[in-house]
Design a protein around this motif. Structure first.
Motif, PDB file in Angstrom:
ATOM      1  N   CYS A 178      31.356 -39.866 -79.578  1.00 41.16           N
ATOM      2  CA  CYS A 178      31.854 -39.930 -80.958  1.00 41.16           C
ATOM      3  C   CYS A 178      32.982 -38.932 -81.190  1.00 41.16           C
ATOM      4  O   CYS A 178      33.912 -39.218 -81.942  1.00 41.16           O
ATOM      5  CB  CYS A 178      30.732 -39.625 -81.941  1.00 41.16           C
ATOM      6  SG  CYS A 178      29.295 -40.705 -81.846  1.00 41.16           S
ATOM      7  N   ARG A 179      32.868 -37.780 -80.570  1.00 42.56           N
ATOM      8  CA  ARG A 179      33.840 -36.712 -80.800  1.00 42.56           C
ATOM      9  C   ARG A 179      34.565 -36.380 -79.508  1.00 42.56           C
ATOM     10  O   ARG A 179      34.082 -36.637 -78.406  1.00 42.56           O
ATOM     11  CB  ARG A 179      33.124 -35.471 -81.347  1.00 42.56           C
ATOM     12  CG  ARG A 179      32.160 -34.850 -80.352  1.00 42.56           C
ATOM     13  CD  ARG A 179      31.516 -33.569 -80.866  1.00 42.56           C
ATOM     14  NE  ARG A 179      30.812 -32.877 -79.803  1.00 42.56           N
ATOM     15  CZ  ARG A 179      29.509 -32.616 -79.823  1.00 42.56           C
ATOM     16  NH1 ARG A 179      28.763 -32.989 -80.845  1.00 42.56           N
ATOM     17  NH2 ARG A 179      28.943 -31.968 -78.810  1.00 42.56           N
ATOM     18  N   ALA A 215      40.407 -36.815 -83.726  1.00 40.05           N
ATOM     19  CA  ALA A 215      39.561 -36.519 -82.569  1.00 40.05           C
ATOM     20  C   ALA A 215      38.111 -36.904 -82.812  1.00 40.05           C
ATOM     21  O   ALA A 215      37.217 -36.490 -82.064  1.00 40.05           O
ATOM     22  CB  ALA A 215      39.653 -35.037 -82.214  1.00 40.05           C
ATOM     23  N   PHE A 216      37.887 -37.706 -83.849  1.00 39.50           N
ATOM     24  CA  PHE A 216      36.525 -38.146 -84.160  1.00 39.50           C
ATOM     25  C   PHE A 216      36.547 -39.617 -84.533  1.00 39.50           C
ATOM     26  O   PHE A 216      37.281 -40.025 -85.427  1.00 39.50           O
ATOM     27  CB  PHE A 216      35.938 -37.317 -85.313  1.00 39.50           C
ATOM     28  CG  PHE A 216      34.524 -37.691 -85.652  1.00 39.50           C
ATOM     29  CD1 PHE A 216      33.491 -37.392 -84.776  1.00 39.50           C
ATOM     30  CD2 PHE A 216      34.225 -38.350 -86.826  1.00 39.50           C
ATOM     31  CE1 PHE A 216      32.180 -37.747 -85.072  1.00 39.50           C
ATOM     32  CE2 PHE A 216      32.930 -38.708 -87.133  1.00 39.50           C
ATOM     33  CZ  PHE A 216      31.899 -38.401 -86.252  1.00 39.50           C
ATOM     34  N   ARG A 251      20.366 -40.217 -77.842  1.00 32.98           N
ATOM     35  CA  ARG A 251      21.081 -38.978 -78.167  1.00 32.98           C
ATOM     36  C   ARG A 251      22.531 -39.290 -78.526  1.00 32.98           C
ATOM     37  O   ARG A 251      23.212 -40.001 -77.791  1.00 32.98           O
ATOM     38  CB  ARG A 251      21.047 -38.006 -76.983  1.00 32.98           C
ATOM     39  CG  ARG A 251      21.814 -36.710 -77.231  1.00 32.98           C
ATOM     40  CD  ARG A 251      21.791 -35.770 -76.036  1.00 32.98           C
ATOM     41  NE  ARG A 251      20.467 -35.172 -75.856  1.00 32.98           N
ATOM     42  CZ  ARG A 251      19.649 -35.441 -74.845  1.00 32.98           C
ATOM     43  NH1 ARG A 251      20.026 -36.331 -73.927  1.00 32.98           N
ATOM     44  NH2 ARG A 251      18.481 -34.855 -74.737  1.00 32.98           N
ATOM     45  N   PHE A 252      22.970 -38.766 -79.665  1.00 29.19           N
ATOM     46  CA  PHE A 252      24.362 -38.874 -80.084  1.00 29.19           C
ATOM     47  C   PHE A 252      24.970 -37.482 -80.193  1.00 29.19           C
ATOM     48  O   PHE A 252      24.402 -36.609 -80.853  1.00 29.19           O
ATOM     49  CB  PHE A 252      24.482 -39.561 -81.451  1.00 29.19           C
ATOM     50  CG  PHE A 252      24.220 -41.040 -81.438  1.00 29.19           C
ATOM     51  CD1 PHE A 252      25.218 -41.937 -81.058  1.00 29.19           C
ATOM     52  CD2 PHE A 252      22.981 -41.543 -81.812  1.00 29.19           C
ATOM     53  CE1 PHE A 252      24.987 -43.300 -81.053  1.00 29.19           C
ATOM     54  CE2 PHE A 252      22.735 -42.904 -81.803  1.00 29.19           C
ATOM     55  CZ  PHE A 252      23.739 -43.796 -81.426  1.00 29.19           C
ATOM     56  N   GLU A 253      26.118 -37.286 -79.562  1.00 27.50           N
ATOM     57  CA  GLU A 253      26.895 -36.055 -79.703  1.00 27.50           C
ATOM     58  C   GLU A 253      27.952 -36.327 -80.772  1.00 27.50           C
ATOM     59  O   GLU A 253      28.888 -37.089 -80.551  1.00 27.50           O
ATOM     60  CB  GLU A 253      27.557 -35.687 -78.379  1.00 27.50           C
ATOM     61  CG  GLU A 253      26.594 -35.565 -77.198  1.00 27.50           C
ATOM     62  CD  GLU A 253      25.701 -34.343 -77.281  1.00 27.50           C
ATOM     63  OE1 GLU A 253      26.077 -33.394 -78.022  1.00 27.50           O
ATOM     64  OE2 GLU A 253      24.656 -34.329 -76.630  1.00 27.50           O
ATOM     65  N   THR A 254      27.811 -35.711 -81.931  1.00 24.54           N
ATOM     66  CA  THR A 254      28.669 -36.048 -83.063  1.00 24.54           C
ATOM     67  C   THR A 254      29.032 -34.794 -83.846  1.00 24.54           C
ATOM     68  O   THR A 254      28.977 -33.677 -83.307  1.00 24.54           O
ATOM     69  CB  THR A 254      27.962 -37.106 -83.947  1.00 24.54           C
ATOM     70  OG1 THR A 254      28.835 -37.514 -84.995  1.00 24.54           O
ATOM     71  CG2 THR A 254      26.646 -36.618 -84.502  1.00 24.54           C
TER      72      THR A 254
END
Length: 208
Positions: free
Chosen positions: A51-52, A100-101, A117-120
């Motif tokens: 995501c980021r 960047a997102f 798992r989400f890296e946000t």
């Protein structure tokens, strides 16, 4: 897709609708091919895997948890999509949004543990149609075998004072049910959000 036709249907000149199908293995093959062992598709990385990116604005967080069925067992073949605003409350493509997102992500639950798992980033507040401000939140869409129509829910952040004035949370009639929409803070920026499809802990889902 139609199944085998019946003589009476052909005589009438139309085919009956067949029963809907739940999400099967093809969902992962098409959406997250690496889960199915197909590497190198979509330019080498599954769509929505991140995501980021470096240089993003705001607080980096991780949202993780399990999707539990009615017996309390974690689903190991569910697929989730995330939709949210950036740290300043702007969605991807809006003027001033963080380049960047992406504001969108897609992750399967782990085939062994069932963990997703989400890296946000922690989202900012966005306006309700009538101008009231919503609390920071993340939209999640869930599909899996046994789910005929994808389920939509929201992730709010436990302890955020803005939750008290969020217009959608206020529509959840039974106050204790709002707790099913709250992610709980852990260590190192990790927020835990478990989803219960049925049972006494059933997550609130929205008809959207």
């Amino acid at each position: 897709m139609h199944g085998r036709s019946h003589p009476w249907a052909n005589a009438l000149g139309w085919l009956p609708e067949t029963a809907s199908q739940t999400g099967g293995p093809y969902v992962h093959i098409g959406c997250v091919p690496s889960f199915a062992g197909l590497e190198g598709m979509y330019g080498g990385r599954d769509l929505g895997a991140a995501c980021r990116r470096d240089g993003h604005v705001g607080e980096a967080i991780t949202v993780e948890g399990h999707v539990f069925d009615g017996t309390g067992a974690p689903l190991r073949d569910a697929l989730l999509e995330l939709w949210q605003a950036d740290a300043n409350g702007r969605f991807a493509g809006e003027d001033g949004s963080d380049p960047a997102f992406d504001g969108w992500g897609r992750q399967p639950t782990d085939g062994e543990t069932g963990l997703y798992r989400f890296e946000t980033v922690r989202p900012g507040r966005v306006a309700w149609p009538d101008g009231r401000m919503q609390a920071p939140h993340i939209g999640l869409w869930i599909v899996a075998r046994g789910i005929n129509v994808g389920l939509y829910t929201r992730v709010y952040f436990e302890g955020d004072p803005a939750n008290e004035e969020d217009p959608l949370l206020a529509r959840v009639e039974h106050g204790e049910r709002r707790a099913t929409l709250m992610a709980r803070a852990g260590e190192d920026g990790v927020w835990r959000f478990d989803i219960h499809l049925q049972g006494p802990k059933e997550t609130v889902f929205f008809d959207v």
